[in-house]
Structure formats: structure tokens, C-alpha cells
Design a protein around this motif. Structure first.
Motif, PDB file in Angstrom:
ATOM      1  N   ALA A  81       0.810  -1.219   0.000  1.00  0.00           N
ATOM      2  CA  ALA A  81       0.000   0.000   0.000  1.00  0.00           C
ATOM      3  C   ALA A  81       0.840   1.265   0.000  1.00  0.00           C
ATOM      4  N   ASN A  82       2.068   1.199   0.563  1.00  0.00           N
ATOM      5  CA  ASN A  82       2.861   2.417   0.738  1.00  0.00           C
ATOM      6  C   ASN A  82       4.320   2.024   0.960  1.00  0.00           C
ATOM      7  N   PRO A  83       5.246   2.489   0.125  1.00  0.00           N
ATOM      8  CA  PRO A  83       6.661   2.135   0.313  1.00  0.00           C
ATOM      9  C   PRO A  83       7.235   2.572   1.651  1.00  0.00           C
ATOM     10  N   LEU A  84       6.617   3.560   2.287  1.00  0.00           N
ATOM     11  CA  LEU A  84       7.106   4.052   3.576  1.00  0.00           C
ATOM     12  C   LEU A  84       6.650   3.180   4.737  1.00  0.00           C
ATOM     13  N   GLN A  85       5.890   2.117   4.435  1.00  0.00           N
ATOM     14  CA  GLN A  85       5.347   1.265   5.491  1.00  0.00           C
ATOM     15  C   GLN A  85       5.701  -0.208   5.274  1.00  0.00           C
ATOM     16  N   ILE A  86       6.815  -0.448   4.589  1.00  0.00           N
ATOM     17  CA  ILE A  86       7.292  -1.803   4.307  1.00  0.00           C
ATOM     18  C   ILE A  86       8.560  -2.058   5.117  1.00  0.00           C
ATOM     19  N   THR A  87       8.750  -3.289   5.575  1.00  0.00           N
ATOM     20  CA  THR A  87      10.027  -3.686   6.158  1.00  0.00           C
ATOM     21  C   THR A  87      10.944  -4.165   5.033  1.00  0.00           C
ATOM     22  N   TYR A  88      12.159  -3.651   5.018  1.00  0.00           N
ATOM     23  CA  TYR A  88      13.131  -3.951   3.968  1.00  0.00           C
ATOM     24  C   TYR A  88      14.314  -4.718   4.558  1.00  0.00           C
ATOM     25  N   PHE A  89      14.917  -5.594   3.736  1.00  0.00           N
ATOM     26  CA  PHE A  89      16.030  -6.436   4.167  1.00  0.00           C
ATOM     27  C   PHE A  89      17.155  -6.372   3.141  1.00  0.00           C
ATOM     28  N   SER A  90      18.391  -6.562   3.607  1.00  0.00           N
ATOM     29  CA  SER A  90      19.512  -6.617   2.663  1.00  0.00           C
ATOM     30  C   SER A  90      19.541  -7.955   1.927  1.00  0.00           C
ATOM     31  N   THR A  91      19.054  -9.003   2.506  1.00  0.00           N
ATOM     32  CA  THR A  91      19.099 -10.410   2.049  1.00  0.00           C
ATOM     33  C   THR A  91      20.522 -10.933   1.932  1.00  0.00           C
TER      34      THR A  91
END
Length: 336
Positions: free
Chosen positions: A176-186
Motif C-alpha cells: 500500500a505504501n513504500p514508507l510502510q514496508i520492512t526492507y532487508f539486505s538479504t
């Protein structure tokens, strides 16, 4: 039997040639995709927004985490680019992996890349998935070849590489919103003598919902709306490798279990309340280059996928900047 050492790379003998093949394949892809106009990235070409931010290192870190960027409490100016991972520009309503690329500025010290040794930037690259799609460079090159081939080439690849298909099924999602996603380096990185993976975890106040009838660019619209109202905050965290078997360096398709080693916050990423959707800032976002190898030696990238990125990112960046007739430079602040 002795335990496997931590933070240890194992380089396959044929990897260099596979990386060269992959680099040539991806360069050919963008030549074919963009015969005229702006030459874009081979991945993450669709940008939701480039925003100004501050990256503030925690003051109370444990001694083992006071390394490199995180040696002392300090605030860095940053640019943050949000994007779709797909190699083509598609509507935001499609399933995809989303990207967050952070460029810190004012970072002293020699960097890993010899050609950019004296640059004062440090990049942190993350995606909205906790597993990378391929186990190594050879598998990723085979995936790239299949995706550029016929329907039957794709079918053959996925029938023979069921784990790749499963990871894509799990990680290509609607948001819904890129500012509300958890991101990982993998992928893993050195952290002094340790190896870690990174994560950026949003501090959510109100959770956005996807529109009933989303426009093709609704993720950018969601960012615009949120940043008109206030700041967006992320906890930046590291996950320390503690078990070389359960948390391998060379296979980023394996998720490091948080039950074995939880993420630990080391900094706060603050994206200011701002207006960012301007022609000048969008053009600047197209010109910027990001690579995990824009880094201090204490945080050198680890593993085969990162070794491939060193060659591929440099090749693609140099080629598209030349094609677009724009200089390839690193920013020193928020002026554009």
C-alpha cells in the motif's frame, strides 16, 4: 568436527566467468529495452520517489556493534530512493518486490572501490523480501537468461528450480505504501570481524490501505500524501551471524532465523516531511548510482551475489550514464 568459521566466503572456481556472462546479458537487456530515450537501470527502473533523510546512529550500542559507520553516535545526511524491482516499468498494482536504496553522505574514510576510494558516500541496499531469489550467481544468470527467453524457456527453468519459483511466489507482493514496508539486505556484509544482514523496519502510526481502484503510480501518490502530513521513521537494524550452518554467507536464498539471532537496532532513518515529486528531483534520482560496494572496508559486502554486484552495477551504471550523456558523480549533500 570443528565448527565452520563465521564471516567466511567460499568462492567457486568458475564464478568470475559467470559474472562476466551475467554482466553482458544485463547490458544487452537494457540496450534492447531502451533503444531510444532515457537508458534506465536493468532492475529497479521505476522510482516511486527520491527523498531527503537523516540517518542517526544510536548512542547506546554494545561494544561489538561500534564499528565503522556505527563507531560513534552521529547523524548523516542521506538520499533514499524507493522503487519497484521489476526490470520493466509496470503499474504499481502488479505484484513485485520493492526496493529501498540509502545513500549516506559525509562518511569519512577510504572506501572499498579503488576508483571511488576518496568519495564520502556509503550505500545501503535493501528490498521488501528476506530472501534473495537465487542461491548463487550461476542460478541468477540462468534465471536472467530464462526471463529473457521464450515461454518454454521460463517453464523449463522454473520446473528445474522450484526454490526460485517458491521464493518469487512468496516475495512478489502488493503493498500500500513504500514508507510502510520492512526492507532487508538479504545478502550479508562484514561488520568489523562479524558478518551481518541489514533491515529497515518502519515505525508505524497508521497503516495505509491499498486503494480500491489504484492508479498505475499509486505508491508514489501514497508517499506524497504521507510526507505532506509528517515524517516517516525506520529503525535500521543488524542481524549478527552466530551459526555458519544455519546462517550461510554464500546462499542468500536462505533466511537467517531470527530465533537464532534477532535483529538489533543500530540507527534511526528519519525521512522528513517534504515535497519531493518535482521534475528536478526525479531527474536527479535517475542519475544517482547505488551499489553495496560504495562502502567502508569494515562493512564490505560478502558472498557471491554481492561479488557479482561489484562488476554488474559498475558496468551498467557506467554504460547508462554514458548513453544518457550525464556525468557519474557522488553527491555531497541535498543540493541538486
Amino acid at each position: 568436527m570443528a565448527e565452520k568459521p563465521l564471516a567466511q566466503e567460499i568462492i567457486p572456481p568458475a564464478e568470475t566467468q559467470v559474472i562476466e556472462n551475467l554482466s553482458a546479458r544485463l547490458k544487452a537487456k537494457i540496450v534492447n529495452d531502451y533503444p531510444a530515450g532515457i537508458m534506465r537501470r536493468d532492475a529497479h527502473p521505476k522510482m516511486h520517489g527520491l527523498v531527503k533523510a537523516e540517518f542517526t546512529v544510536n548512542a547506546d550500542l554494545a561494544d561489538e556493534l561500534r564499528v565503522g559507520l556505527f563507531k560513534e553516535p552521529k547523524t548523516y545526511q542521506a538520499w533514499v530512493r524507493f522503487s519497484n524491482a521489476s526490470g520493466s516499468i509496470r503499474p504499481d498494482r502488479d505484484r513485485d518486490i520493492r526496493g529501498m536504496a540509502i545513500k549516506l553522505m559525509g562518511v569519512p574514510g577510504d572506501k572499498v572501490l579503488e576508483a571511488e576510494r576518496h568519495e564520502q558516500t556509503h550505500d545501503l541496499l535493501l528490498i521488501s523480501a528476506n530472501q534473495f531469489v537465487a542461491r548463487d550467481v550461476a542460478e541468477f544468470d540462468a534465471l536472467a537468461a530464462a526471463l529473457s527467453g521464450s515461454f518454454f524457456a521460463k517453464l523449463r527453468f522454473f520446473l528445474c528450480h522450484w526454490r526460485v519459483a517458491w521464493i518469487l511466489l512468496r516475495t512478489m507482493r502488493r503493498h500500500a505504501n513504500p514508507l510502510q514496508i520492512t526492507y532487508f539486505s538479504t545478502t550479508p556484509y562484514l561488520f568489523g570481524a562479524l558478518a551481518v544482514k541489514y533491515a529497515a523496519i518502519p515505525q508505524l502510526v497508521a497503516v495505509a490501505e491499498r486503494p480500491a481502484k489504484p492508479s498505475a503510480d499509486f505508491l508514489r501518490e501514497a508517499m506524497v500524501k504521507q510526507l505532506q502530513a509528517g515524517d516517516a521513521l525506520f529503525d535500521f537494524a543488524v542481524q549478527v551471524q552466530t551459526d555458519a550452518e544455519a546462517m550461510p554467507i554464500e546462499d542468500p536464498g536462505i533466511e537467517w532465523p531470527e530465533s537464532v539471532s534477532p535483529f538489533r537496532k543500530v540507527a534511526t532513518l528519519r525521512i522528513f516531511r517534504q515535497g519531493f515529486d518535482t521534475e528536478a528531483q526525479n531527474a536527479f534520482g535517475e542519475q544517482l548510482s547505488f551499489t553495496p560496494w560504495h562502502a567502508l572496508p569494515e562493512h564490505r559486502p560478502l558472498g557471491g551475489i554481492n561479488r557479482a554486484r561489484k562488476v554488474v552495477y559498475d558496468t551498467i551504471s557506467a554504460f547508462r550514464h554514458q548513453a544518457n550523456n550525464v556525468p557519474r558523480t557522488e553527491p555531497s549533500g541535498w543540493d541538486i
